[in-house]
Design an enzyme around this catalytic site. Structure first.
Site, PDB file in Angstrom:
ATOM      1  N   HIS A  20       5.695 -16.151 -16.108  1.00 19.50           N
ATOM      2  CA  HIS A  20       4.848 -15.006 -15.621  1.00 19.50           C
ATOM      3  C   HIS A  20       5.600 -13.645 -15.682  1.00 19.50           C
ATOM      4  O   HIS A  20       6.233 -13.566 -14.835  1.00 19.50           O
ATOM      5  CB  HIS A  20       4.533 -15.333 -13.953  1.00 19.50           C
ATOM      6  CG  HIS A  20       3.310 -14.392 -13.637  1.00 19.50           C
ATOM      7  ND1 HIS A  20       2.017 -15.125 -13.042  1.00 19.50           N
ATOM      8  CD2 HIS A  20       2.947 -13.167 -13.634  1.00 19.50           C
ATOM      9  CE1 HIS A  20       1.352 -14.202 -12.722  1.00 19.50           C
ATOM     10  NE2 HIS A  20       1.865 -13.027 -13.092  1.00 19.50           N
ATOM     11  N   HIS A  22       4.880  -9.708 -17.496  1.00 18.03           N
ATOM     12  CA  HIS A  22       3.807  -8.751 -17.934  1.00 18.03           C
ATOM     13  C   HIS A  22       4.357  -8.055 -19.121  1.00 18.03           C
ATOM     14  O   HIS A  22       5.300  -7.273 -18.527  1.00 18.03           O
ATOM     15  CB  HIS A  22       2.824  -8.230 -17.005  1.00 18.03           C
ATOM     16  CG  HIS A  22       1.923  -8.809 -16.158  1.00 18.03           C
ATOM     17  ND1 HIS A  22       0.714  -8.977 -16.533  1.00 18.03           N
ATOM     18  CD2 HIS A  22       2.120  -9.693 -15.135  1.00 18.03           C
ATOM     19  CE1 HIS A  22       0.034  -9.846 -15.713  1.00 18.03           C
ATOM     20  NE2 HIS A  22       0.924 -10.123 -14.738  1.00 18.03           N
ATOM     21  N   ASP A  24       3.422  -5.167 -20.320  1.00 15.97           N
ATOM     22  CA  ASP A  24       3.300  -3.697 -20.007  1.00 15.97           C
ATOM     23  C   ASP A  24       3.923  -3.433 -18.576  1.00 15.97           C
ATOM     24  O   ASP A  24       3.806  -2.406 -18.087  1.00 15.97           O
ATOM     25  CB  ASP A  24       1.770  -3.311 -19.891  1.00 15.97           C
ATOM     26  CG  ASP A  24       0.957  -4.383 -19.170  1.00 15.97           C
ATOM     27  OD1 ASP A  24       1.467  -5.360 -18.775  1.00 15.97           O
ATOM     28  OD2 ASP A  24      -0.247  -3.723 -18.733  1.00 15.97           O
ATOM     29  N   GLY A 183      -5.748  -8.716 -12.697  1.00 15.36           N
ATOM     30  CA  GLY A 183      -6.176  -7.349 -12.123  1.00 15.36           C
ATOM     31  C   GLY A 183      -6.584  -7.619 -10.652  1.00 15.36           C
ATOM     32  O   GLY A 183      -6.308  -8.850 -10.395  1.00 15.36           O
ATOM     33  N   HIS A 210      -4.480 -15.709 -12.530  1.00 17.29           N
ATOM     34  CA  HIS A 210      -4.063 -15.125 -11.427  1.00 17.29           C
ATOM     35  C   HIS A 210      -4.823 -15.416  -9.934  1.00 17.29           C
ATOM     36  O   HIS A 210      -6.177 -15.026  -9.997  1.00 17.29           O
ATOM     37  CB  HIS A 210      -4.144 -13.595 -11.536  1.00 17.29           C
ATOM     38  CG  HIS A 210      -2.848 -12.985 -12.379  1.00 17.29           C
ATOM     39  ND1 HIS A 210      -2.748 -13.011 -13.776  1.00 17.29           N
ATOM     40  CD2 HIS A 210      -1.860 -12.353 -11.925  1.00 17.29           C
ATOM     41  CE1 HIS A 210      -1.563 -12.611 -14.021  1.00 17.29           C
ATOM     42  NE2 HIS A 210      -1.183 -11.930 -12.953  1.00 17.29           N
ATOM     43  N   GLU A 213      -2.917 -14.329  -4.749  1.00 18.34           N
ATOM     44  CA  GLU A 213      -1.927 -13.313  -4.386  1.00 18.34           C
ATOM     45  C   GLU A 213      -2.359 -12.438  -3.508  1.00 18.34           C
ATOM     46  O   GLU A 213      -1.916 -12.180  -2.476  1.00 18.34           O
ATOM     47  CB  GLU A 213      -1.492 -12.577  -5.806  1.00 18.34           C
ATOM     48  CG  GLU A 213      -0.629 -11.379  -5.788  1.00 18.34           C
ATOM     49  CD  GLU A 213      -0.410 -10.862  -7.077  1.00 18.34           C
ATOM     50  OE1 GLU A 213       0.564 -10.092  -7.094  1.00 18.34           O
ATOM     51  OE2 GLU A 213      -1.187 -10.652  -7.997  1.00 18.34           O
ATOM     52  N   ASP A 302       7.243 -11.212 -12.828  1.00 15.21           N
ATOM     53  CA  ASP A 302       5.949 -10.610 -12.896  1.00 15.21           C
ATOM     54  C   ASP A 302       6.003  -9.328 -13.830  1.00 15.21           C
ATOM     55  O   ASP A 302       5.809  -9.227 -14.758  1.00 15.21           O
ATOM     56  CB  ASP A 302       5.730 -10.447 -11.502  1.00 15.21           C
ATOM     57  CG  ASP A 302       4.181 -10.122 -11.135  1.00 15.21           C
ATOM     58  OD1 ASP A 302       3.384 -10.289 -12.552  1.00 15.21           O
ATOM     59  OD2 ASP A 302       3.708  -9.781 -10.250  1.00 15.21           O
TER      60      ASP A 302
END
Length: 364
Positions: A20, A22, A24, A183, A210, A213, A302
């Site tokens: 996991h 990202h 970006d 998101g 996701h 969370e 993350d």
């Protein structure tokens, strides 16, 4: 033989698996600044690399997932060209390899990188080319081996998930290993994207979601029961279905039992979970409780830029907080490799030929 002292430097030598992360959320601050200058993006809060690095971390320390996500406006803005996507993907691979990661699944949302005229397919082509270039550089210049695959993400507040799922399937033999939705969770349940998940199941494709969370058990329940996810992105709030007694015993509810029984992996991200308010602190993070209850827990970063972290640092925080030893870190790493969206024989090869020998040296 004696065990290698378990400190941060030693952990960097250990083989690690990351599920996991990202794309970006892991840019180098210097790269953000240089790419912003190249496309005349003038909205950065500072053009000093040290200050920008601190700004991202401080801005992400909001205690709110929605505010945390706002920091991505800057990184996504500078990832809108073929050159920028290739560079960010290449540097991602190099940075992970330098931290001892031997296998990683890095996710990003192609639909967010169309502002300068690229098509979805072109976004995928250039990003995957960057990953390939990074793996080649690591192998040829540094003598290391790392496998990096792409999780193709759809934004849960948008209406393109079926289109993005089809994109993932088109590229699955070229480095795309699975699908994800990401998101803000609140108001955007996984079941809004059932057509995408049903399509993926028909295509025998892997996907993670996701869930659990920023929102609780309903999000996890939908991801598992309605959508049929292979893994849970975060899944921290599964603790809401577990009652802990003073003597340390636990009573699991139906959903928690199901997640554990089915060995559904939890992509836990300790530092990020604290930043978004999913946990009050590392000490209060449910990682250790879930590990002791034999859930399939995995350690993840993350967003390395926003959380100012690496896989080694995430592991070291858990060691400092919960007293884990090398055998525990090996178990978490094997958990992750078992859960990867990689063919079984390839997973087994990495476990047997890289992870176990690597930890055997450290354990002594």
């Amino acid at each position: 033989m004696t065990s290698t002292p378990l400190d941060l430097d030693a952990i960097r030598l250990a083989p690690k698996v990351l599920l996991h992360d990202h794309l970006d959320g892991g840019l180098r601050p210097e790269t953000v600044i240089e790419l912003a200058d190249a496309v005349n993006y003038t909205e950065l809060p500072t053009t000093d690399p040290v200050e920008l690095k601190e700004w991202f971390r401080d801005a992400a320390d909001s205690g709110s997932l929605e505010l945390y996500l706002q920091t991505f406006g800057h990184t996504v803005a500078v990832m809108q060209t073929a050159e920028s996507l290739r560079r960010v993907a290449r540097e991602c691979v190099e940075d992970l390899a330098s931290d001892g990661v031997v296998y990683a699944e890095v996710r990003f949302a192609p639909e967010q990188h169309l502002d300068r005229g690229l098509t979805l397919d072109e976004v995928m082509e250039h990003t995957l080319a960057g990953f390939e270039e990074g793996m080649r550089v690591v192998r040829e210049q540094h003598g290391r081996s790392i496998v990096v695959q792409c999780l193709v993400t759809a934004m849960r507040h948008a209406a393109r998930s079926r289109e993005i799922a089809e994109l993932m399937v088109r590229f699955r033999d070229r480095g795309a290993c699975g699908f994800d939705i990401a998101g803000a969770e609140v108001g955007f349940p996984p079941s809004r994207h059932l057509d995408a998940f049903e399509y993926l199941q028909r295509e025998n494709a892997h996907f993670t979601i996701h869930a659990g969370e920023a929102f609780g058990l309903p999000s996890i329940h939908e991801a598992v029961a309605y959508c049929g996810c292979d893994r849970l992105g975060h899944g921290v709030r599964i603790m809401d279905d577990i009652k802990m007694s003073a003597d340390g015993t636990a009573k699991l509810g139906l959903l928690a039992n199901y997640v554990r029984d089915k060995r559904i992996p939890l992509e836990l991200c300790p530092s990020s979970n604290v930043q978004t308010g999913a946990a009050d602190s590392i000490a209060e993070h449910p990682f250790d409780k879930l590990a002791r209850l034999k859930f399939r827990v995995t350690v993840n970063t993350d967003n390395r830029l926003m959380s100012h972290t690496t896989m080694s640092e995430e592991m070291f925080k858990l060691v400092e907080t919960f007293g884990y030893g090398w055998s525990d870190l090996e178990r978490f790493t094997i958990n992750a490799m078992k859960s990867a969206f990689y063919r079984f024989d390839q997973r087994l090869e990495i476990i047997d030929n890289t992870i176990k020998p690597g930890y055997a040296v450290l354990i002594g």
